[in-house]
Motif scaffolding. Structure first.
Motif, PDB file in Angstrom:
ATOM      1  N   ALA A  76       0.841  -1.202   0.000  1.00  0.00           N
ATOM      2  CA  ALA A  76       0.000   0.000   0.000  1.00  0.00           C
ATOM      3  C   ALA A  76       0.874   1.249   0.000  1.00  0.00           C
ATOM      4  CB  ALA A  76      -0.918   0.004   1.216  1.00  0.00           C
ATOM      5  N   VAL A  77       0.341   2.322  -0.559  1.00  0.00           N
ATOM      6  CA  VAL A  77       1.050   3.591  -0.611  1.00  0.00           C
ATOM      7  C   VAL A  77       0.313   4.583   0.285  1.00  0.00           C
ATOM      8  CG1 VAL A  77       1.774   5.493  -2.110  1.00  0.00           C
ATOM      9  CG2 VAL A  77       1.809   3.140  -2.973  1.00  0.00           C
ATOM     10  N   LEU A  78       1.038   5.175   1.219  1.00  0.00           N
ATOM     11  CA  LEU A  78       0.427   6.177   2.097  1.00  0.00           C
ATOM     12  C   LEU A  78       0.100   7.432   1.308  1.00  0.00           C
ATOM     13  CD1 LEU A  78       2.671   5.922   5.288  1.00  0.00           C
ATOM     14  CD2 LEU A  78       0.268   5.322   5.099  1.00  0.00           C
ATOM     15  N   VAL A  79      -1.128   7.938   1.493  1.00  0.00           N
ATOM     16  CA  VAL A  79      -1.525   9.150   0.783  1.00  0.00           C
ATOM     17  C   VAL A  79      -1.973  10.258   1.732  1.00  0.00           C
ATOM     18  CG1 VAL A  79      -2.142   7.967  -1.356  1.00  0.00           C
ATOM     19  CG2 VAL A  79      -3.881   8.294   0.419  1.00  0.00           C
ATOM     20  N   GLY A  80      -2.113   9.960   3.018  1.00  0.00           N
ATOM     21  CA  GLY A  80      -2.536  10.996   3.936  1.00  0.00           C
ATOM     22  C   GLY A  80      -2.626  10.513   5.363  1.00  0.00           C
ATOM     23  N   ARG A  81      -2.841  11.486   6.239  1.00  0.00           N
ATOM     24  CA  ARG A  81      -2.992  11.218   7.663  1.00  0.00           C
ATOM     25  C   ARG A  81      -3.935  12.275   8.223  1.00  0.00           C
ATOM     26  NH1 ARG A  81       2.282  12.101   9.644  1.00  0.00           N
ATOM     27  NH2 ARG A  81       1.701  14.174  10.270  1.00  0.00           N
ATOM     28  N   PRO A  89     -14.269   9.722  17.269  1.00  0.00           N
ATOM     29  CA  PRO A  89     -13.482   9.019  18.281  1.00  0.00           C
ATOM     30  C   PRO A  89     -12.027   9.465  18.217  1.00  0.00           C
ATOM     31  CG  PRO A  89     -13.892   7.562  16.427  1.00  0.00           C
ATOM     32  CD  PRO A  89     -14.661   8.840  16.165  1.00  0.00           C
ATOM     33  N   LEU A  90     -11.326   9.295  19.319  1.00  0.00           N
ATOM     34  CA  LEU A  90      -9.934   9.722  19.394  1.00  0.00           C
ATOM     35  C   LEU A  90      -9.072   8.749  18.601  1.00  0.00           C
ATOM     36  CD1 LEU A  90      -8.011  11.780  20.592  1.00  0.00           C
ATOM     37  CD2 LEU A  90      -7.735  10.272  22.554  1.00  0.00           C
ATOM     38  N   ARG A  91      -8.447   9.253  17.546  1.00  0.00           N
ATOM     39  CA  ARG A  91      -7.618   8.375  16.725  1.00  0.00           C
ATOM     40  C   ARG A  91      -6.756   9.199  15.782  1.00  0.00           C
ATOM     41  NH1 ARG A  91     -11.918   6.003  12.306  1.00  0.00           N
ATOM     42  NH2 ARG A  91     -12.722   8.030  11.714  1.00  0.00           N
ATOM     43  N   LEU A  92      -5.678   8.577  15.343  1.00  0.00           N
ATOM     44  CA  LEU A  92      -4.838   9.109  14.278  1.00  0.00           C
ATOM     45  C   LEU A  92      -4.956   8.108  13.144  1.00  0.00           C
ATOM     46  CD1 LEU A  92      -2.776  11.223  13.326  1.00  0.00           C
ATOM     47  CD2 LEU A  92      -1.002   9.670  14.123  1.00  0.00           C
ATOM     48  N   VAL A  93      -5.490   8.561  12.032  1.00  0.00           N
ATOM     49  CA  VAL A  93      -5.810   7.675  10.913  1.00  0.00           C
ATOM     50  C   VAL A  93      -4.801   7.882   9.793  1.00  0.00           C
ATOM     51  CG1 VAL A  93      -7.566   7.052   9.217  1.00  0.00           C
ATOM     52  CG2 VAL A  93      -8.250   7.776  11.510  1.00  0.00           C
ATOM     53  N   CYS A  94      -4.232   6.768   9.333  1.00  0.00           N
ATOM     54  CA  CYS A  94      -3.336   6.774   8.175  1.00  0.00           C
ATOM     55  C   CYS A  94      -4.145   6.275   6.982  1.00  0.00           C
ATOM     56  CB  CYS A  94      -2.135   5.863   8.419  1.00  0.00           C
ATOM     57  SG  CYS A  94      -1.217   6.283   9.910  1.00  0.00           S
ATOM     58  N   GLU A  95      -4.098   7.010   5.877  1.00  0.00           N
ATOM     59  CA  GLU A  95      -4.873   6.665   4.691  1.00  0.00           C
ATOM     60  C   GLU A  95      -3.948   6.136   3.608  1.00  0.00           C
ATOM     61  OE1 GLU A  95      -6.509  10.520   4.062  1.00  0.00           O
ATOM     62  OE2 GLU A  95      -8.143  10.198   5.476  1.00  0.00           O
ATOM     63  N   VAL A  96      -4.385   5.074   2.925  1.00  0.00           N
ATOM     64  CA  VAL A  96      -3.588   4.495   1.836  1.00  0.00           C
ATOM     65  C   VAL A  96      -4.311   4.677   0.508  1.00  0.00           C
ATOM     66  CG1 VAL A  96      -2.311   2.867   3.278  1.00  0.00           C
ATOM     67  CG2 VAL A  96      -4.493   2.188   2.335  1.00  0.00           C
ATOM     68  N   SER A  97      -3.580   4.482  -0.592  1.00  0.00           N
ATOM     69  CA  SER A  97      -4.066   4.821  -1.931  1.00  0.00           C
ATOM     70  C   SER A  97      -5.296   4.046  -2.371  1.00  0.00           C
ATOM     71  CB  SER A  97      -2.953   4.624  -2.961  1.00  0.00           C
ATOM     72  OG  SER A  97      -2.497   3.279  -2.917  1.00  0.00           O
ATOM     73  N   ASP A  98      -5.534   2.860  -1.848  1.00  0.00           N
ATOM     74  CA  ASP A  98      -6.701   2.082  -2.284  1.00  0.00           C
ATOM     75  C   ASP A  98      -7.978   2.460  -1.525  1.00  0.00           C
ATOM     76  OD1 ASP A  98      -6.277   0.941   0.184  1.00  0.00           O
ATOM     77  OD2 ASP A  98      -5.887  -1.085  -0.578  1.00  0.00           O
ATOM     78  N   GLY A  99      -7.928   3.535  -0.745  1.00  0.00           N
ATOM     79  CA  GLY A  99      -9.122   4.010  -0.044  1.00  0.00           C
ATOM     80  C   GLY A  99      -9.266   3.486   1.373  1.00  0.00           C
ATOM     81  N   ARG A 100      -8.442   2.542   1.758  1.00  0.00           N
ATOM     82  CA  ARG A 100      -8.501   2.017   3.135  1.00  0.00           C
ATOM     83  C   ARG A 100      -7.765   2.956   4.080  1.00  0.00           C
ATOM     84  NH1 ARG A 100      -5.807  -3.477   3.109  1.00  0.00           N
ATOM     85  NH2 ARG A 100      -4.557  -2.486   1.515  1.00  0.00           N
ATOM     86  N   ASP A 101      -8.050   2.790   5.357  1.00  0.00           N
ATOM     87  CA  ASP A 101      -7.297   3.529   6.365  1.00  0.00           C
ATOM     88  C   ASP A 101      -7.130   2.658   7.604  1.00  0.00           C
ATOM     89  OD1 ASP A 101      -9.748   3.713   7.769  1.00  0.00           O
ATOM     90  OD2 ASP A 101     -10.166   5.692   6.976  1.00  0.00           O
ATOM     91  N   TYR A 102      -6.244   3.063   8.467  1.00  0.00           N
ATOM     92  CA  TYR A 102      -5.990   2.330   9.705  1.00  0.00           C
ATOM     93  C   TYR A 102      -5.529   3.317  10.768  1.00  0.00           C
ATOM     94  CZ  TYR A 102      -1.268   2.525   7.755  1.00  0.00           C
ATOM     95  OH  TYR A 102      -0.094   2.953   7.197  1.00  0.00           O
ATOM     96  N   SER A 103      -5.822   2.965  12.026  1.00  0.00           N
ATOM     97  CA  SER A 103      -5.487   3.837  13.147  1.00  0.00           C
ATOM     98  C   SER A 103      -4.160   3.431  13.763  1.00  0.00           C
ATOM     99  CB  SER A 103      -6.576   3.765  14.223  1.00  0.00           C
ATOM    100  OG  SER A 103      -7.787   4.269  13.721  1.00  0.00           O
ATOM    101  N   VAL A 104      -3.412   4.436  14.204  1.00  0.00           N
ATOM    102  CA  VAL A 104      -2.140   4.219  14.879  1.00  0.00           C
ATOM    103  C   VAL A 104      -2.053   5.149  16.091  1.00  0.00           C
ATOM    104  CG1 VAL A 104      -0.916   3.492  12.784  1.00  0.00           C
ATOM    105  CG2 VAL A 104      -0.905   5.894  13.435  1.00  0.00           C
TER     106      VAL A 104
END
Length: 159
Positions: free
Chosen positions: A94-99, A105-120
């Motif tokens: 995956a390629v990171l495209v944003g944060r 909710p309290l979170r830091l979300v990392c966004e990837v090029s295929d439209g998915r995201d995940y919290s860190v």
């Protein structure tokens, strides 16, 4: 300058610090009040409504403490460390495209090029714990209001 269209936004530092600076004294005040409920004088005047109110306020204090803990996790990691954490947990290929940072909710979300995201960064237990404590606080507030109303309303005898 960061704009609203910037895909690499984290949490707004002004909001983060303001929240920390207002929530911390509120938590201290709640803990002081709850501590005062254990004095001998307070125990003599306990009612069911008062006990449920105190349970409600305990849930609020616990929720505030958990939220502050999550905010501190964000505060102590700068932009560089947050970016490294996004990269470290990035799905394979995956390629990171944003944060972006969300407060509720309290979170830091990392966004990837295929439209998915995940919290860190924010521990995974923070938001579920807050949800449970919020429900407990709302139930406690409702029960306390009901019991207080029952205590104030004179019962009528049938006859």
């Amino acid at each position: 300058m960061i704009t609203a269209a910037d895909p690499w936004q984290g949490h707004d530092d002004t909001v983060l610090f303001t929240t920390l600076l207002t929530a911390t004294p509120a938590l201290i005040a709640l803990l002081a009040y709850l501590g005062s409920r254990f004095t001998a004088r307070a125990r003599l005047h306990r009612t069911a409504a008062g006990v449920t109110r105190d349970v409600c306020l305990t849930a609020v204090a616990a929720g505030l403490a958990v939220y502050l803990w999550g905010l501190l996790d964000l505060l102590f990691l700068g932009d560089q460390e947050q970016a490294q954490e996004c990269e470290r947990q990035r799905p394979e290929g995956a390629v990171l495209v944003g944060r972006r940072g969300d407060f509720v909710p309290l979170r830091l979300v990392c966004e990837v090029s295929d439209g998915r995201d995940y919290s860190v960064v924010v521990p995974g237990y923070v938001n579920p714990t807050l949800t449970v404590l919020l429900v407990l606080a709302l139930l406690g507030a409702g029960a306390s209001a009901f019991l207080h109303h029952q205590q104030r309303t004179p019962t009528q005898k049938k006859g």
